[in-house]
Enzyme design. Structure first.
Site, PDB file in Angstrom:
ATOM      1  N   HIS A 260      70.313  60.818  17.786  1.00 47.44           N
ATOM      2  CA  HIS A 260      69.107  59.717  17.782  1.00 47.44           C
ATOM      3  C   HIS A 260      68.031  60.186  18.570  1.00 47.44           C
ATOM      4  CE1 HIS A 260      71.919  56.690  16.332  1.00 47.44           C
ATOM      5  NE2 HIS A 260      72.642  57.061  17.411  1.00 47.44           N
TER       6      HIS A 260
HETATM    7  C1  BDR Z   1      70.148  54.544  20.698  1.00 46.35           C
HETATM    8  O1  BDR Z   1      71.156  53.827  21.701  1.00 46.35           O
HETATM    9  C2  BDR Z   1      71.705  54.745  22.578  1.00 46.35           C
HETATM   10  O2  BDR Z   1      73.463  54.569  22.490  1.00 46.35           O
HETATM   11  C3  BDR Z   1      71.448  56.077  22.480  1.00 46.35           C
HETATM   12  O3  BDR Z   1      71.206  56.987  23.383  1.00 46.35           O
HETATM   13  C4  BDR Z   1      70.051  55.961  21.495  1.00 46.35           C
HETATM   14  O4  BDR Z   1      69.089  55.953  22.514  1.00 46.35           O
HETATM   15  C5  BDR Z   1      70.727  54.575  19.627  1.00 46.35           C
HETATM   16  O5  BDR Z   1      70.789  53.307  19.064  1.00 46.35           O
END
Ligand code: BDR
Ligand code: CA
Length: 330
Positions: A260
């Site tokens: 992400h």
């Molecule tokens: C986001 O949530 C976190 O677990 C990850 O680091 C990312 O920023 C994805 O939904």
């Protein structure tokens, strides 16, 4: 201006290198936050990291502020100032994601405890002071976790909204809807009131939602490309991915987990990897059922004013080529 002077002025401007963008990274590492930070620190031509602010999110604040420094030391960048910020959301109890990221938040590789210190200043004060002291419109904010630090700064010092160049954040979803609830993405869900303040701030916002990040899957071939560089940083990154992708591949049945947060820093380096729409995005803060949903008017069915560039697509292989090449530099 005569034509010769105009032409020489034009070619001078063209050959003058574009200076790197000054940014503050706000983060809750998280293996994918680590990838985002490493990509930024490996890219000084495009990005100048003024400081990194930690926030509670994937794991509690003591761990996110520790993990941030572990990542800086892994990159060999011990001079980057790291600040601890808010330990809990603005009005709610903290929700964490150890089920994805492990007990430490950075499970996977064995990395030493950090030696570099945390700064004494609170992250929110650092954000406010930095924005006020630098020329208006020269600092971008890059949140990779819940928006608590950023919204707290905006609430305490509303004048800084006019100083921010842009916010580029990872959060939300439209087509992919939710990952922590059926309706909401984790970063927005954890502190929806903070997200609401940010999306109503009037600041230029670019959003990397799940719609984009679920397209950048770390397939076995891409993990191999990281390992093939035979560098310490890429192999630590591959170990991190090996850890957290078990959760995502089980959940989604996909060929690799989504990465992400580095979408944010990749955008700063190579914006043409991403495409999206400038649309209205509102945050649900009331409903128990859909709390933290990013209500994105992708199809333009309301007359609500656009407030964010909401990305929808990405050149995934271009993204991984960039990530691998840059991380191998460290
Ligand atoms: C986001 O949530 C976190 O677990 C990850 O680091 C990312 O920023 C994805 O939904
Ligand atoms: Ca994160």
């Amino acid at each position: 201006m005569d034509i010769r002077r105009a032409l020489s002025h034009f070619s001078e401007n063209r050959s003058r290198p574009i200076p790197p963008r000054d940014i503050i990274i706000d983060t809750d590492p998280g293996q994918d936050d680590a990838a985002a930070i490493l990509l930024a620190l490996a890219s000084p031509e495009e990005i100048n990291v003024l400081g990194i602010t930690a926030v509670a999110g994937n794991v509690p604040l003591p761990l996110t502020s520790k993990n941030t420094r572990i990542v800086c030391e892994l990159a060999g960048k011990v001079d980057v100032p790291v600040y601890a910020g808010c330990a809990s959301p603005m009005t709610r109890d903290l929700v964490t994601a150890e089920h994805v990221h492990g007990k430490t938040g950075l499970d996977g590789p064995v990395l030493p405890d950090p030696i570099m210190p945390l700064q004494d200043t609170h992250a929110v004060d650092f954000i406010i002071e930095t924005l006020r002291s630098r020329p208006t419109g020269t600092v971008a904010l890059c949140p990779l976790g819940p928006l608590t630090n950023i919204a707290t700064a905006l609430k305490r010092a509303p004048d800084i909204a006019g100083h921010v160049q842009e916010i580029v954040l990872m959060g939300g979803a439209y087509f992919e809807v939710g990952n922590i609830t059926p309706a909401a993405e984790f970063n927005i869900y954890v502190d929806p009131e903070a997200a609401d303040i940010v999306f109503k701030s009037g600041i230029k916002i670019t959003v990397m939602p799940l719609d984009v990040t679920h397209k950048v899957l770390v397939t076995p071939t891409r993990i191999k490309a990281l390992r093939d560089t035979q560098t310490k940083v890429c192999s630590a990154m591959a170990d991190m991915v090996d850890f957290f992708e078990r959760f995502d591949t089980d959940k989604y049945g996909s060929n690799g987990a989504p990465l992400h947060d580095p979408c944010v820093t990749a955008y700063l380096i190579q914006p043409d990897l991403f495409t999206g729409r400038h649309i209205n995005v509102e945050i649900e803060t009331q409903s128990d059922l859909t709390l933290g949903m990013t209500v994105a008017d992708w199809w333009g069915v309301t007359d609500r004013a656009p407030n964010a560039m909401f990305m929808g697509d990405v050149d995934a292989q271009g993204f991984f080529d960039l990530l691998t090449e840059r991380l191998a530099r460290l």
